[in-house]
Design a protein around this motif. Structure first.
Motif, PDB file in Angstrom:
ATOM      1  N   LEU A  41     -24.887   4.540  25.899  1.00  0.00           N
ATOM      2  CA  LEU A  41     -24.787   5.962  25.539  1.00  0.00           C
ATOM      3  C   LEU A  41     -23.354   6.471  25.673  1.00  0.00           C
ATOM      4  CD1 LEU A  41     -27.973   7.516  27.206  1.00  0.00           C
ATOM      5  CD2 LEU A  41     -27.498   7.357  24.768  1.00  0.00           C
ATOM      6  N   ALA A  48     -22.121  19.275  17.398  1.00  0.00           N
ATOM      7  CA  ALA A  48     -23.522  19.256  17.827  1.00  0.00           C
ATOM      8  C   ALA A  48     -23.981  17.838  18.145  1.00  0.00           C
ATOM      9  CB  ALA A  48     -24.402  19.872  16.737  1.00  0.00           C
ATOM     10  N   PHE A  49     -23.554  16.863  17.318  1.00  0.00           N
ATOM     11  CA  PHE A  49     -23.871  15.465  17.611  1.00  0.00           C
ATOM     12  C   PHE A  49     -23.482  15.116  19.047  1.00  0.00           C
ATOM     13  CE2 PHE A  49     -23.551  14.763  12.991  1.00  0.00           C
ATOM     14  CZ  PHE A  49     -24.508  13.798  12.787  1.00  0.00           C
ATOM     15  N   TRP A  97     -33.123  12.979  19.687  1.00  0.00           N
ATOM     16  CA  TRP A  97     -32.367  13.974  20.478  1.00  0.00           C
ATOM     17  C   TRP A  97     -30.992  14.238  19.871  1.00  0.00           C
ATOM     18  CZ3 TRP A  97     -33.683  16.377  25.247  1.00  0.00           C
ATOM     19  CH2 TRP A  97     -32.638  17.015  25.903  1.00  0.00           C
ATOM     20  N   THR A  98     -30.308  13.182  19.449  1.00  0.00           N
ATOM     21  CA  THR A  98     -28.934  13.387  18.982  1.00  0.00           C
ATOM     22  C   THR A  98     -28.855  13.694  17.493  1.00  0.00           C
ATOM     23  OG1 THR A  98     -28.707  10.989  18.786  1.00  0.00           O
ATOM     24  CG2 THR A  98     -27.797  12.011  20.753  1.00  0.00           C
ATOM     25  N   LEU A  99     -29.880  13.347  16.726  1.00  0.00           N
ATOM     26  CA  LEU A  99     -29.752  13.596  15.294  1.00  0.00           C
ATOM     27  C   LEU A  99     -30.437  14.877  14.849  1.00  0.00           C
ATOM     28  CD1 LEU A  99     -30.010  10.005  13.806  1.00  0.00           C
ATOM     29  CD2 LEU A  99     -28.004  11.350  14.413  1.00  0.00           C
ATOM     30  N   TRP A 129     -29.158   2.392  18.312  1.00  0.00           N
ATOM     31  CA  TRP A 129     -28.965   3.845  18.357  1.00  0.00           C
ATOM     32  C   TRP A 129     -27.505   4.190  18.060  1.00  0.00           C
ATOM     33  CZ3 TRP A 129     -25.546   6.086  21.893  1.00  0.00           C
ATOM     34  CH2 TRP A 129     -25.415   7.479  21.770  1.00  0.00           C
ATOM     35  N   PRO A 158     -30.344  18.117  16.506  1.00  0.00           N
ATOM     36  CA  PRO A 158     -29.541  19.346  16.614  1.00  0.00           C
ATOM     37  C   PRO A 158     -28.528  19.542  15.486  1.00  0.00           C
ATOM     38  CG  PRO A 158     -29.689  18.265  18.740  1.00  0.00           C
ATOM     39  CD  PRO A 158     -30.289  17.337  17.736  1.00  0.00           C
ATOM     40  N   PRO A 159     -27.809  18.481  15.063  1.00  0.00           N
ATOM     41  CA  PRO A 159     -26.837  18.715  13.989  1.00  0.00           C
ATOM     42  C   PRO A 159     -27.490  19.266  12.741  1.00  0.00           C
ATOM     43  CG  PRO A 159     -26.447  16.598  15.019  1.00  0.00           C
ATOM     44  CD  PRO A 159     -27.733  17.113  15.567  1.00  0.00           C
ATOM     45  N   MET A 171     -21.049  21.227  13.248  1.00  0.00           N
ATOM     46  CA  MET A 171     -22.115  20.236  13.163  1.00  0.00           C
ATOM     47  C   MET A 171     -21.689  18.931  13.841  1.00  0.00           C
ATOM     48  SD  MET A 171     -24.322  18.867  10.045  1.00  0.00           S
ATOM     49  CE  MET A 171     -23.533  17.492   9.352  1.00  0.00           C
ATOM     50  N   LEU A 224     -27.527  14.195  26.920  1.00  0.00           N
ATOM     51  CA  LEU A 224     -28.491  13.100  27.069  1.00  0.00           C
ATOM     52  C   LEU A 224     -28.063  12.115  28.160  1.00  0.00           C
ATOM     53  CD1 LEU A 224     -31.062  12.093  25.770  1.00  0.00           C
ATOM     54  CD2 LEU A 224     -29.691  10.694  24.264  1.00  0.00           C
ATOM     55  N   LEU A 245     -29.253  22.785  25.721  1.00  0.00           N
ATOM     56  CA  LEU A 245     -28.594  22.373  24.480  1.00  0.00           C
ATOM     57  C   LEU A 245     -28.877  23.377  23.365  1.00  0.00           C
ATOM     58  CD1 LEU A 245     -27.009  20.115  23.083  1.00  0.00           C
ATOM     59  CD2 LEU A 245     -29.170  19.020  22.552  1.00  0.00           C
ATOM     60  N   VAL A 248     -36.045   8.061  21.620  1.00  0.00           N
ATOM     61  CA  VAL A 248     -35.855   9.450  22.042  1.00  0.00           C
ATOM     62  C   VAL A 248     -34.403   9.878  21.781  1.00  0.00           C
ATOM     63  CG1 VAL A 248     -35.870  11.014  24.016  1.00  0.00           C
ATOM     64  CG2 VAL A 248     -37.681   9.314  23.767  1.00  0.00           C
ATOM     65  N   SER A 249     -33.469   8.988  22.107  1.00  0.00           N
ATOM     66  CA  SER A 249     -32.052   9.323  21.901  1.00  0.00           C
ATOM     67  C   SER A 249     -31.762   9.608  20.444  1.00  0.00           C
ATOM     68  CB  SER A 249     -31.157   8.170  22.353  1.00  0.00           C
ATOM     69  OG  SER A 249     -31.416   7.845  23.684  1.00  0.00           O
ATOM     70  N   PHE A 274     -26.269   6.403  15.056  1.00  0.00           N
ATOM     71  CA  PHE A 274     -25.561   7.631  15.415  1.00  0.00           C
ATOM     72  C   PHE A 274     -24.205   7.669  14.716  1.00  0.00           C
ATOM     73  CE2 PHE A 274     -22.606   9.715  18.427  1.00  0.00           C
ATOM     74  CZ  PHE A 274     -23.202  10.971  18.533  1.00  0.00           C
ATOM     75  N   LEU A 313     -26.034  25.584  21.464  1.00  0.00           N
ATOM     76  CA  LEU A 313     -25.791  25.491  20.024  1.00  0.00           C
ATOM     77  C   LEU A 313     -25.997  26.842  19.350  1.00  0.00           C
ATOM     78  CD1 LEU A 313     -27.351  22.038  19.136  1.00  0.00           C
ATOM     79  CD2 LEU A 313     -24.953  22.673  19.256  1.00  0.00           C
ATOM     80  N   ALA A 325     -25.117  17.015  21.998  1.00  0.00           N
ATOM     81  CA  ALA A 325     -26.446  16.469  22.270  1.00  0.00           C
ATOM     82  C   ALA A 325     -26.336  15.156  23.050  1.00  0.00           C
ATOM     83  CB  ALA A 325     -27.190  16.234  20.958  1.00  0.00           C
ATOM     84  N   ALA A 326     -25.465  14.259  22.588  1.00  0.00           N
ATOM     85  CA  ALA A 326     -25.332  12.979  23.265  1.00  0.00           C
ATOM     86  C   ALA A 326     -24.806  13.170  24.682  1.00  0.00           C
ATOM     87  CB  ALA A 326     -24.400  12.064  22.471  1.00  0.00           C
TER      88      ALA A 326
END
Lengths: 198, 818, 117
Positions: free
Chosen positions: B298, B318-319, C93-95, C14, C97-98, B315, B326, A66, C89-90, C18, A70, B322-323
């Motif tokens: 998810l 990117a959200f 993990w997801t918040l 989550w 990187p942005p 950006m 995951l 990831l 963790v999620s 999100f 990015l 990442a998801a």
């Protein structure tokens, strides 16, 4: 997969990394399954399989991936710079028209002229339905969405002709919704801007 | 009463009609499950034939076999049929057939609803096939992006077939999902607590909840697009304040969970079959439950990864990048738990196991390419090429079709009660497996070389002719393999010798009955003390047949089963099921007329058939309402229980709860769409906003108070109060509509119409329910039998009040802020 | 039903966080509604929202461990805890990187468009 520009080359490298990683993981999983037949049956450890292989292993691999993705994505974004050339691509069913910031009023149909070795920002718009602008050997693709302007950065390493494609399905004429990109050397580009036939 | 007498008595009570009538009047889940599966396979064959046409066209460059007009219909319908008419219904069919048997009960929670859903599926599917045969099939690709699918670029009726036909079919998905949820929560064997449920039930539960929350955005999108096409309400037209990207958001908000809606049932089948084939028990039950739940939730946070090339800021991407990475984690947890299960057992190489190995090989590749396209820059290159086509076939065929074939061969002895006889299945396996990889593996590479998906032919000299020829030849090998599977199954069902009851030595309850199963499933409802009751109590089948469980005595001469406590599985009350009836088939036919009227623009038919549906629904509700109270009844083992009609939380209340979950998601999607247009769409603000004004507000306030109060008074005058309140709410919504007279002017006005229309529909539903309840009170049904019904009505009228308040606020807010 | 809520709640939370943070990002970028113009303020606001989400999730993990809220069934208790940790963790993990990407709003510098009509 024959990149002719920095964006396409970066993505090609990314692909080879992904392919190597994916092959290794596939072989590893396949090996584990084959071993299930080769070994003597017995209690196997839930923690090893679920926590170790199921949780920790993918989390580590994916985090690295990831971050790499990015980082590359950031690098491929169009950034302001002294030598950036701006052109416009307008798609419709089933043709492409191109305009040039450096030669106002110049419009070409079906052929996009760019200077080689300089970053080019393509402002992509549409006159009717959704299309996408893609020059496979130069960069990834970006959609043309009604009411919006999307900007894609492309760059050709050396002069030449590159095939461009409309790559979002758009009706019966989709197959032939293509165009050509002509990358000029500096002299050729100047000639083009001055409305001489290059 | 001995075992045989009990069998005869129960068979008489539970039997479907005989002769041709049986097809239309059966409400039995075993019948309907088989019918669902058979129709789904029929659609698979049709979709497969379309795939063969596609591959025939692409076998050589510059092919003149099919022109682009027909080719576009063919690939659109291939995708549509496989997704909506094959994959989802196949899961529904499997769940309808299996769930009550796995859970140890006699039927699904709402037998007539099962039949209604089935017929909606058949009629809606037939509509789609008709369009294909008539050459008017949808041709905008299976995700129907506007403006291409809207009036600007598609004037014909083609898109309407998709929007209306698929919405009709989705009724069956929603009804099956409600049914599955309530069945799993309330209809189980005694003592089957949540953590003793068979793993398939967990997967089915998660899948059903996902259907309830995943399909509404699609249904909303389809309705909006159809409104745009039929009445020119500009939701997706940028010039009038709409936005084409809104469709993509709504579609993929459904479309991504859809992938997991397809995969999870298959994973449930794997988790059930694999341990049996490996002669051990499943490793990490709790982990797998957690993984299934994680995947379910998810998957709702990934939809934008189908839109990486639409120009969304990096950006934002990117959200979702990442998801998207995951989501691979819970998949890995399941995968390695399965491999661990193989390690701890002694795996056997029988036919279901072979298909499971095909699943592993194929799905792992599909998953790995999935991680690749989750990486944004790579997706920019691969998007809309054959790389994606290959990836999605690896995921869907590897992750759904192969496990379902394993399930087919695993449960075939149960379906038909016969031994697997020939070795045709092995040959078929190798043809399908090699054919599949021959078709799709190299197409990844063709995509990277620049082969776009959905082109109807290509010029030679681009380096991918050989790949395509090889793919086409392989695809025909695969098709022959599938044909052999079909022949194998038909031959098996027809001529093989009778088999034993539990050929695989499995531990779950569906094998505790003679096969093929009797219509009542279990002669008495068993008590279980573990996840694999047949391993721990080998004589359970005999004891069930002897009537040693609950409700083994059938003196009341009607279809009965037990409702249990959600968490512990302790018996709570007795449910009385309806008998055979043609009402569901009739009601879905009338529903079909409603959709047909929309399709051919015969708008006089629409209100008429809506009225017809309401009448059918009234008969439906009334015919099962008890006229007398029965009090506590004998249920076996000295236990006395009342029937579901006399409790505060009858199955109908639970069903309403889950239906409202879907309804609420629909409403939420509508509000999201509104907010999206408001903040993102070009060409806003509209020329004028609606102003609330005094009268609408007055109607709203008074209506809300009266409705809420009336629903809480358990008398006839309470119902009258409630009805008055609901009428006031309806008047308020109508007044607002009068202030936005032209829904075609701007997307804002169009949205106001949809919001108010939604409020009005819910006011009407609550009114009708209040009406039925008042009729029952007028007919002096004992109060104890209307308590549950009154709580159902309260649920719906409370929801109507909430909807009215929120839609009013939403309509007025932009005007207030501006 | 409560057991099921214990399983469903963590990741649903989550999803809510999100969506909320993504929605906030969209809102902050919308030229029509945003009161904020510069990237730093925008990122700070987003970071604060993300941190609030992490705190919420961590609180949920603690709650599901406490005797008052935990599930009586061992298997389900462990599953709900796993899911609560997974949700935490999620969220990270997801918040995360942005927040590490630049150019939070546009796809790049706005080109002045050549006219081709």
């Amino acid at each position: 997969m024959h990149p002719a520009g920095p964006a396409a080359a970066t993505i090609a490298t990314l692909w080879w990394v992904l392919l190597a990683g994916a092959t290794a993981i596939f072989l590893f999983v396949a090996g584990l399954i084959v071993l299930a037949w080769r070994r003597a049956p017995g209690k196997s450890d839930e923690r090893v399989f679920v926590v170790g292989l199921g949780l920790a292993f993918p989390l580590v691999v994916l985090a690295a991936l990831l971050a790499y993705g990015l980082f590359i994505g950031e690098r491929l974004l169009p950034r302001a710079g002294p030598d950036v050339v701006t052109v416009q691509a307008e798609a419709r069913q089933w043709a492409w028209r191109f305009g040039y910031a450096d030669a106002p009023g110049r419009v070409t149909e079906g052929v996009l002229h760019i200077p080689a070795g300089r970053p080019v920002d393509v402002a992509i718009t549409t006159a009717d339905v959704i299309h996408a602008f893609w020059v496979p050997r130069l960069a990834g693709k970006l959609d043309a969405v009604p009411g919006r302007v999307n900007v894609l950065r492309i760059e050709a390493g050396s002069p030449g002709r590159y095939e461009g494609l409309g790559s979002e399905y758009n009706g019966p004429g989709y197959r032939d919704h293509r165009f050509t990109v002509v990358a000029h050397d500096p002299a050729g580009w100047d000639r083009f801007l001055q409305d001489e036939t290059p | 009463m001995n075992t045989l007498q009990r069998h005869r008595a129960l068979s008489r009570i539970w039997a479907s009609d005989s002769g041709w009538k049986r097809w239309f009047t059966t409400v039995n889940h075993t019948d309907l499950g088989r019918m669902f599966l058979a129709v789904a396979v029929l659609f698979f064959i049709i979709g497969g034939i379309l795939a063969m046409l596609i591959r025939a066209q692409l076998a050589s460059p510059r092919s003149a076999f099919i022109g682009p007009e027909h080719y576009n219909q063919i690939f659109t319908m291939h995708g549509t049929i496989m997704m909506f008419l094959f994959a989802i219904p196949l899961f529904e069919g499997l769940a309808v057939y299996l769930l009550p048997k796995l859970l140890g009960t006699r039927d699904l929670a709402f037998p007539r609803l099962t039949a209604f859903g089935f017929w909606c599926y058949v009629f809606g599917g037939s509509m789609m096939i008709f369009s294909l045969l008539a050459g008017m099939a949808p041709d905008s690709g299976w995700f129907m992006y506007p403006p291409l699918s809207s009036t600007i670029a598609a004037q014909g009726i083609n898109s309407d077939f998709w929007l209306i036909g698929i919405t009709f079919v989705e009724i069956s998905a929603i009804s099956a999902a409600v049914e599955i949820c309530v069945t799993i929560l309330r209809y189980r064997a005694v003592g089957m607590s949540l953590s003793r449920m068979p793993i398939f039930a967990w997967y089915a539960l998660v899948t059903a909840v996902m259907i309830l929350t995943g399909f509404p955005p699609l249904i909303l999108g389809s309705i909006l697009l159809e409104l745009e096409r039929a009445f020119d309400m500009p939701f997706f037209q940028v010039a009038a304040g709409g936005d084409a990207l809104l469709w993509q958001h709504l579609f993929w908000l459904f479309g991504h969970p859809e992938v997991y809606i397809i995969f999870l049932p298959a994973a449930g089948a794997i988790s059930t079959i694999l341990p049996v084939m490996a002669r051990t028990r499943l490793m990490g039950y709790g982990w797998i439950v957690a993984a299934a739940v994680s995947l379910g939730v998810l998957s709702f946070g990934l939809w934008v990864h189908h839109m990486f090339t639409t120009g969304i800021p990096h950006m934002g991407l990117a959200f979702f990048s990442a998801a998207s990475t995951l989501v691979a984690v819970p998949t890995a947890v399941q995968l390695f738990a399965w491999i661990g299960t193989l390690w701890q057992g002694r795996p056997d190489m029988r036919l279901p196991m072979l298909w499971l190995l095909a699943f592993f090989a194929t799905f792992v590749i599909g998953g790995l390419t999935g991680v690749m396209v989750a990486i944004v820059p790579f997706d920019w290159q691969a998007h809309d090429t054959y790389f994606i086509v290959a990836h999605l076939h690896y995921v869907l065929v590897g992750g759904f079709v192969f496990p379902m074939l394993a399930a087919l061969y695993y449960w075939l002895p149960h379906f038909v009660g016969r031994k697997t006889y020939f070795n045709l299945g092995n040959t078929a396996f190798w043809l399908v497996f090699t054919g599949f990889h021959g078709t799709f593996l190299l197409l990844h590479w063709a995509g990277l070389l620049g082969m776009r998906r959905r082109i109807d032919s290509y010029a030679p000299g681009q380096g991918w002719e050989l790949i395509n020829l090889f793919a086409s030849v392989s695809s025909f090998v695969m098709a022959i393999g599938f044909a052999l599977v079909l022949i194998d199954v038909v031959v098996n069902a027809a001529v093989a010798v009778r088999g034993s009851r539990d050929p695989w030595h499995a531990g779950t309850l569906e094998w505790a009955m003679p096969t093929p199963p009797a219509p009542y499933n279990f002669a008495s409802i068993p008590t279980v003390a573990s996840r694999d009751p047949l391993y721990d109590t080998p004589d359970l089948p005999v004891r069930i047949a002897r009537g040693e469980g609950y409700l083994g005595d059938c003196a009341r001469e009607r279809r009965e089963t037990l409702c249990v406590d959600v968490a512990t599985g302790a018996p709570r009350h007795i449910t009385v099921f309806p008998g055979n009836t043609a009402l569901p088939a009739l009601m879905s036919a009338v529903t079909g007329l409603f959709f047909l009227g929309m399709l051919v623009k015969a708008y006089w038919l629409v209100p008429l058939s809506a009225l017809g549906v309401i009448c059918c629904a009234m008969v439906w509700v009334w015919s099962l309402s008890p006229k007398q109270a029965e009090g506590a009844l004998h249920a076996g083992h000295g236990l006395a229980l009342t029937t579901a009609a006399e409790v505060a939380d009858p199955p109908g209340w639970w069903g309403s709860l889950f239906l409202l979950l879907a309804d609420g998601t629909f409403f939420g999607s509508l509000l999201f769409g509104y907010a999206f247009l408001w903040t993102i769409a070009p060409n806003w603000p509209p020329p004028a906003y609606v102003e609330a004004g005094l009268w609408p507000l007055l109607c709203l306030g008074a209506g809300a108070v009266l409705t809420l109060a009336g629903a809480r008074v358990a008398t006839l005058s309470g119902s009258a109060l409630e009805a008055t309140g609901l009428l006031a709410l309806g008047a308020g919504a109508t007044l607002i509509l009068a202030r936005a007279p032209d829904p075609t002017a701007h997307a804002y006005d169009a949205t106001i119409w949809v919001l108010m229309g939604y409020a009005l529909v819910h006011v009407l539903i609550a009114l009708l329910m209040t009406g039925v309840l008042s009729m029952r009170r007028l007919a002096s049904h004992p109060a104890v039998t209307t308590t549950g019904a009154a709580r159902i009505v309260r649920l719906w009228s409370d929801y109507a009040v909430a909807v009215a308040l929120i839609t009013f606020a939403a309509a007025a807010l932009p005007g207030v802020l501006a | 039903m409560r057991s099921l809520l214990r399983l469903a709640l963590p990741l649903t939370l989550w999803l809510a966080c999100f969506s909320a943070v993504y929605g906030l990002a969209g809102l902050l970028c919308s030229s029509r509604w945003s009161p904020v113009a510069d990237d730093t303020t925008r990122l700070t606001l987003l970071a604060l929202a993300a941190m609030a989400a992490v705190v919420l999730q961590a609180g949920l993990v603690l709650a599901l461990r406490s005797p008052r809220w935990q599930d009586p069934d061992t298997t389900l208790r462990r599953a709900s805890l796993v899911l609560a940790v997974a949700a935490l963790v999620s969220t990270i993990w997801t918040l995360l990187p942005p927040l590490l990407t630049t150019h939070s709003c546009d796809t790049g510098e706005q080109a002045h468009l050549p006219e081709i009509r």
